[in-house]
Design a protein around this motif. Structure first.
Motif, PDB file in Angstrom:
ATOM      1  N   ASN A   1       0.828  -1.202   0.000  1.00 35.77           N
ATOM      2  CA  ASN A   1       0.000   0.000   0.000  1.00 35.77           C
ATOM      3  C   ASN A   1       0.868   1.260   0.000  1.00 35.77           C
ATOM      4  OD1 ASN A   1      -1.644   2.031   2.222  1.00 35.77           O
ATOM      5  ND2 ASN A   1      -2.643   1.445   0.317  1.00 35.77           N
ATOM      6  N   GLN A   2       0.409   2.303  -0.722  1.00 38.41           N
ATOM      7  CA  GLN A   2       1.168   3.537  -0.850  1.00 38.41           C
ATOM      8  C   GLN A   2       0.516   4.733  -0.165  1.00 38.41           C
ATOM      9  OE1 GLN A   2       4.198   3.366  -2.631  1.00 38.41           O
ATOM     10  NE2 GLN A   2       3.687   1.177  -2.655  1.00 38.41           N
ATOM     11  N   ASP A   3      -0.802   4.692   0.045  1.00 37.17           N
ATOM     12  CA  ASP A   3      -1.502   5.894   0.512  1.00 37.17           C
ATOM     13  C   ASP A   3      -2.024   5.797   1.945  1.00 37.17           C
ATOM     14  OD1 ASP A   3      -3.611   4.155   0.223  1.00 37.17           O
ATOM     15  OD2 ASP A   3      -4.622   5.275  -1.368  1.00 37.17           O
ATOM     16  N   GLY A   4      -1.706   4.729   2.650  1.00 37.76           N
ATOM     17  CA  GLY A   4      -2.123   4.600   4.036  1.00 37.76           C
ATOM     18  C   GLY A   4      -3.564   4.177   4.241  1.00 37.76           C
ATOM     19  N   GLU A   5      -4.283   3.848   3.147  1.00 37.16           N
ATOM     20  CA  GLU A   5      -5.698   3.493   3.279  1.00 37.16           C
ATOM     21  C   GLU A   5      -5.932   1.994   3.436  1.00 37.16           C
ATOM     22  OE1 GLU A   5      -8.086   5.262   0.263  1.00 37.16           O
ATOM     23  OE2 GLU A   5      -7.587   7.307   0.863  1.00 37.16           O
ATOM     24  N   VAL A   6      -4.868   1.198   3.355  1.00 41.50           N
ATOM     25  CA  VAL A   6      -4.970  -0.252   3.504  1.00 41.50           C
ATOM     26  C   VAL A   6      -4.057  -0.689   4.644  1.00 41.50           C
ATOM     27  CG1 VAL A   6      -4.615  -2.494   2.400  1.00 41.50           C
ATOM     28  CG2 VAL A   6      -5.515  -0.580   1.062  1.00 41.50           C
ATOM     29  N   ALA A   7      -4.614  -1.418   5.607  1.00 45.31           N
ATOM     30  CA  ALA A   7      -3.811  -1.870   6.745  1.00 45.31           C
ATOM     31  C   ALA A   7      -2.903  -3.018   6.366  1.00 45.31           C
ATOM     32  CB  ALA A   7      -4.738  -2.286   7.892  1.00 45.31           C
ATOM     33  N   TRP A   8      -3.418  -3.967   5.550  1.00 46.51           N
ATOM     34  CA  TRP A   8      -2.587  -5.072   5.073  1.00 46.51           C
ATOM     35  C   TRP A   8      -3.241  -5.754   3.893  1.00 46.51           C
ATOM     36  CZ3 TRP A   8      -5.988  -8.979   5.605  1.00 46.51           C
ATOM     37  CH2 TRP A   8      -6.718  -9.163   6.779  1.00 46.51           C
ATOM     38  N   HIS A   9      -2.420  -6.490   3.153  1.00 47.99           N
ATOM     39  CA  HIS A   9      -2.876  -7.415   2.115  1.00 47.99           C
ATOM     40  C   HIS A   9      -2.418  -8.809   2.512  1.00 47.99           C
ATOM     41  CE1 HIS A   9      -2.734  -3.684  -0.374  1.00 47.99           C
ATOM     42  NE2 HIS A   9      -3.758  -4.225  -0.993  1.00 47.99           N
ATOM     43  N   ARG A  10      -3.333  -9.785   2.392  1.00 48.99           N
ATOM     44  CA  ARG A  10      -2.973 -11.167   2.690  1.00 48.99           C
ATOM     45  C   ARG A  10      -3.445 -12.077   1.577  1.00 48.99           C
ATOM     46  NH1 ARG A  10      -4.423 -11.491   9.144  1.00 48.99           N
ATOM     47  NH2 ARG A  10      -2.802 -10.017   9.806  1.00 48.99           N
ATOM     48  N   LEU A  11      -2.612 -13.042   1.243  1.00 49.70           N
ATOM     49  CA  LEU A  11      -2.953 -14.040   0.240  1.00 49.70           C
ATOM     50  C   LEU A  11      -3.625 -15.209   0.953  1.00 49.70           C
ATOM     51  CD1 LEU A  11      -2.753 -14.723  -2.777  1.00 49.70           C
ATOM     52  CD2 LEU A  11      -0.580 -15.878  -2.270  1.00 49.70           C
ATOM     53  N   MET A  12      -4.901 -15.409   0.676  1.00 55.28           N
ATOM     54  CA  MET A  12      -5.678 -16.426   1.368  1.00 55.28           C
ATOM     55  C   MET A  12      -6.085 -17.532   0.417  1.00 55.28           C
ATOM     56  SD  MET A  12      -8.335 -14.208   3.707  1.00 55.28           S
ATOM     57  CE  MET A  12      -7.742 -12.964   4.865  1.00 55.28           C
ATOM     58  N   PRO A  13      -6.132 -18.787   0.882  1.00 57.65           N
ATOM     59  CA  PRO A  13      -6.734 -19.840   0.067  1.00 57.65           C
ATOM     60  C   PRO A  13      -8.145 -19.424  -0.349  1.00 57.65           C
ATOM     61  CG  PRO A  13      -5.663 -20.781   1.999  1.00 57.65           C
ATOM     62  CD  PRO A  13      -5.652 -19.285   2.191  1.00 57.65           C
ATOM     63  N   VAL A  14      -8.538 -19.821  -1.545  1.00 55.92           N
ATOM     64  CA  VAL A  14      -9.837 -19.420  -2.076  1.00 55.92           C
ATOM     65  C   VAL A  14     -10.960 -19.695  -1.073  1.00 55.92           C
ATOM     66  CG1 VAL A  14     -11.588 -20.118  -3.753  1.00 55.92           C
ATOM     67  CG2 VAL A  14      -9.322 -19.428  -4.543  1.00 55.92           C
ATOM     68  N   ALA A  15     -10.960 -20.878  -0.463  1.00 50.55           N
ATOM     69  CA  ALA A  15     -12.049 -21.235   0.454  1.00 50.55           C
ATOM     70  C   ALA A  15     -12.126 -20.266   1.627  1.00 50.55           C
ATOM     71  CB  ALA A  15     -11.855 -22.663   0.957  1.00 50.55           C
ATOM     72  N   GLN A  16     -10.976 -19.835   2.140  1.00 49.58           N
ATOM     73  CA  GLN A  16     -10.972 -18.900   3.269  1.00 49.58           C
ATOM     74  C   GLN A  16     -11.494 -17.536   2.846  1.00 49.58           C
ATOM     75  OE1 GLN A  16      -7.102 -18.178   4.973  1.00 49.58           O
ATOM     76  NE2 GLN A  16      -7.896 -16.895   6.618  1.00 49.58           N
ATOM     77  N   ALA A  17     -11.042 -17.058   1.676  1.00 54.71           N
ATOM     78  CA  ALA A  17     -11.503 -15.760   1.189  1.00 54.71           C
ATOM     79  C   ALA A  17     -13.007 -15.777   0.925  1.00 54.71           C
ATOM     80  CB  ALA A  17     -10.740 -15.380  -0.081  1.00 54.71           C
TER      81      ALA A  17
END
Length: 314
Positions: free
Chosen positions: A238-254
């Motif tokens: 993230n560049q603008d501070g509007e996202v706390a984190w990105h996580r790669l999740m298995p499809v079923a979890q997402a």
């Protein structure tokens, strides 16, 4: 295993446990009055509606205001219309009627798609006018070539809308002067640090029409959904501070997060659209959800007037 962050999101759910986003996409309870806008001597053009409890604000503007069987008609000259609306919206912001002020210009379109004014983004919900959004499902393929993981973002706690909720890899509103695709490319860098070259492979999904009550008013929006396959090992930043984190999740979890209401309504709908198009749900569930959501889909020929196809390069 659920992380501490995931538990805190899940504990704040207000949606029904199974794909409540489908119901919420067309959930309205406000008593609203249709509104038209006209220049002196011209026919009125429908622009949206206002909550009946806010009619007093309109009557206090001093603008010519007519009431009829079809609702209200505001008469504002085209010259100076944007400035007059901006001053009115500023009063509403100061009074707490308009919230989540953005300082972003949005088009105020009539029912025929003609531009009637340019307004502050936050005021669009006051008028219940049509707006546009663009979301991108970022995914990684498994050895069989099918989506195996989805990138999920968590919105920053200081976001003016839906703070702390889960979201798609990229998502945002479409301001005046941009198409949904152009807005998505801009948001890609701001939210995930992805360059235009890395976004070159985006593929269109469906366009989903929402009409629902939200704390800021009425959301009438066409949500343009895109997909992007990303290589394993690439980490969005993230560049603008509007996202706390990105996580790669298995499809079923997402999908579980989307189905049980941990995601924003927009993000859950975009995730569901992805799941339906890629065959990621059990057949019976997919058939029922496709039937339930078909009424939300905007016909491609209508959607392409807002987001025209990009000519193929030779």
């Amino acid at each position: 295993m659920t992380s501490t962050d995931d538990r805190s999101v899940a504990s704040d759910r207000t949606h029904s446990p199974t794909w409540g986003c489908v119901h919420l996409a067309r959930h309205t309870r406000q008593d609203r009055v249709p509104v038209g806008l006209a220049a002196p001597g011209e026919a009125s053009a429908s622009i949206g509606s206002v909550d009946r409890t806010h009619l007093a604000w309109l009557r206090d503007t001093g603008w010519p205001l007519a009431e009829g069987p079809a609702g209200l008609v505001l008469t504002l000259p085209r010259d100076g219309r944007d400035a007059a609306l901006a001053a009115f919206h500023g009063r509403l912001r100061d009074a707490g009627v308009i919230r989540a002020w953005r300082d972003e210009p949005y088009p105020l379109l009539d029912a025929q798609g003609r531009l009637q004014a340019v307004i502050e983004r936050a005021s669009a919900r006051f008028w219940g006018c049509l707006t546009f959004g663009a979301h991108c499902n970022g995914y990684v393929r498994g050895p069989d070539g099918r989506p195996s993981h989805l990138w999920v973002a968590r919105r920053a706690e200081d976001k003016p809308t839906d703070p702390g909720r889960l979201d798609n890899l990229i998502g945002g509103g479409v301001p005046y002067g941009q198409t949904p695709r152009e807005a998505l490319l801009r948001e890609a860098w701001e939210e995930a640090g992805l360059t235009p070259g890395q976004m070159a492979g985006i593929a269109r999904g469906r366009v989903i029409e929402l009409c629902c009550d939200i704390p800021e008013g009425l959301q009438r929006e066409w949500l343009h959904v895109y997909d992007l396959a990303l290589p394993p090992g690439l980490q969005p930043v993230n560049q603008d501070g509007e996202v706390a984190w990105h996580r790669l999740m298995p499809v079923a979890q997402a999908l579980d997060h989307a189905a049980r209401g941990d995601m924003t309504v927009d993000a859950a709908l975009a995730t569901l659209d992805f799941a339906l198009r890629h065959g990621l749900l059990p057949a019976a569930e997919a058939a029922a959800l496709a039937e339930a959501t078909a009424g939300l889909w905007v016909a491609p020929e209508r959607a392409e007037r807002i987001d025209p196809p990009v000519p193929a390069t030779v």
